[in-house]
Design an enzyme around this catalytic site. Structure first.
Site, PDB file in Angstrom:
ATOM      1  N   LEU A  68     -19.410 -10.379   0.850  1.00  0.00           N
ATOM      2  CA  LEU A  68     -18.968 -11.908   1.141  1.00  0.00           C
ATOM      3  C   LEU A  68     -19.762 -10.851   3.221  1.00  0.00           C
ATOM      4  CD1 LEU A  68     -15.814 -11.983  -0.041  1.00  0.00           C
ATOM      5  CD2 LEU A  68     -17.943 -13.558  -0.584  1.00  0.00           C
ATOM      6  N   GLY A  76      -3.707   0.413  -5.305  1.00  0.00           N
ATOM      7  CA  GLY A  76      -4.094   1.836  -5.774  1.00  0.00           C
ATOM      8  C   GLY A  76      -4.903   2.518  -4.589  1.00  0.00           C
ATOM      9  N   LYS A 113       0.636  -0.964   0.066  1.00  0.00           N
ATOM     10  CA  LYS A 113       0.091   0.342   0.365  1.00  0.00           C
ATOM     11  C   LYS A 113       1.188   1.113  -0.031  1.00  0.00           C
ATOM     12  CE  LYS A 113      -4.101   2.157   0.303  1.00  0.00           C
ATOM     13  NZ  LYS A 113      -5.532   1.858  -0.570  1.00  0.00           N
ATOM     14  N   GLY A 173      -7.786   4.880  -3.995  1.00  0.00           N
ATOM     15  CA  GLY A 173      -9.060   5.763  -4.090  1.00  0.00           C
ATOM     16  C   GLY A 173      -9.045   5.412  -5.970  1.00  0.00           C
TER      17      GLY A 173
END
Length: 234
Positions: A200, A111, A40, A113
């Protein structure tokens, strides 16, 4: 750089489910015997938001994900740094990602956003994806409006020479005409294969990261796995 091109999980916007898809892909690749790691580039809204932490928990391994930069305001990274009176530099973010990619046999970059989110200076998320020479998986919503958002995202990637290996429609329940027709229409509009991942939250252990990641793994087809930029068996 890594001998393999990194995989970039990008979204059509904020909240489309990039993190759970990243967790599923990371778990899928690790279960296939690869030393996969999610990266990230920058995390805003921290705490409580911690996407790398979620992926690590989903893979049940703290080494499964990393994040080099955290910012507290829940805003685009460039804006968050400005509000927090901190410095954020694009070259520093890029260099940190490249170091992780170099040391990771199968790197997955999540990514922030959408593609046009300001990252640092005048650079955006799409600039980083292009500079890292990544292959993209596009994550999008299931309902009304997703055709336009997804097609524009794919067009933006193509304009920068970024390859797309597939589109994932997240939280697909097929409860409306729009949802039921969107996957085929997206394939027609973009020319890319489309996967659907169901909601989920009705699975046992709804808030359990490993269970959520396992749900993503179960939903991804063999055809999608074949399009990933790495072999899933040794």
């Amino acid at each position: 750089m890594s001998a393999r091109r990194p995989l970039a999980v990008v979204g059509t916007g904020t909240g489309v489910g990039k993190t759970v898809i990243t967790a599923g892909l990371t778990r899928l690749l690790r279960e296939a015997g690869h030393d996969a790691r999610a990266i990230k580039p920058a995390q805003t809204g921290h705490p409580p938001d911690d996407d790398a932490g979620f992926v690590a928990a989903a893979c049940e391994d703290p080494d499964a994900a990393t994040c080099p930069r955290y910012l507290e305001p829940a805003l685009a990274p460039r804006v968050a740094a400005e509000v927090a009176d901190e410095t954020i530099e694009y070259e520093a973010i890029r260099a940190a990602c490249e170091r992780e990619i170099e040391s990771t046999p199968v790197p997955i970059v999540e990514g922030i956003g959408g593609l046009r989110v300001p990252l640092a200076g005048d650079r955006e998320v799409i600039d980083l994806v292009a500079d890292l020479e990544a292959v993209a998986v596009v994550v999008t919503r299931a309902g009304l409006g997703t055709l336009n958002h997804t097609a524009l995202t794919v067009d933006a990637l193509a304009a920068r020479g970024i390859d797309v290996c597939g589109i994932v429609v997240n939280e697909y329940a097929g409860e409306t005409v729009a949802e039921r027709t969107n996957p085929d229409e997206l394939e027609r509009m973009t020319g890319h294969g489309v996967e659907t991942v169901p909601p989920l939250d009705d699975r046992e252990g709804e808030n359990d990261p490993p269970e959520l990641a396992a749900g993503v793994v179960d939903a991804l087809s063999p055809a999608f796995r074949d399009r990933l930029p790495m072999e899933l068996s040794r």
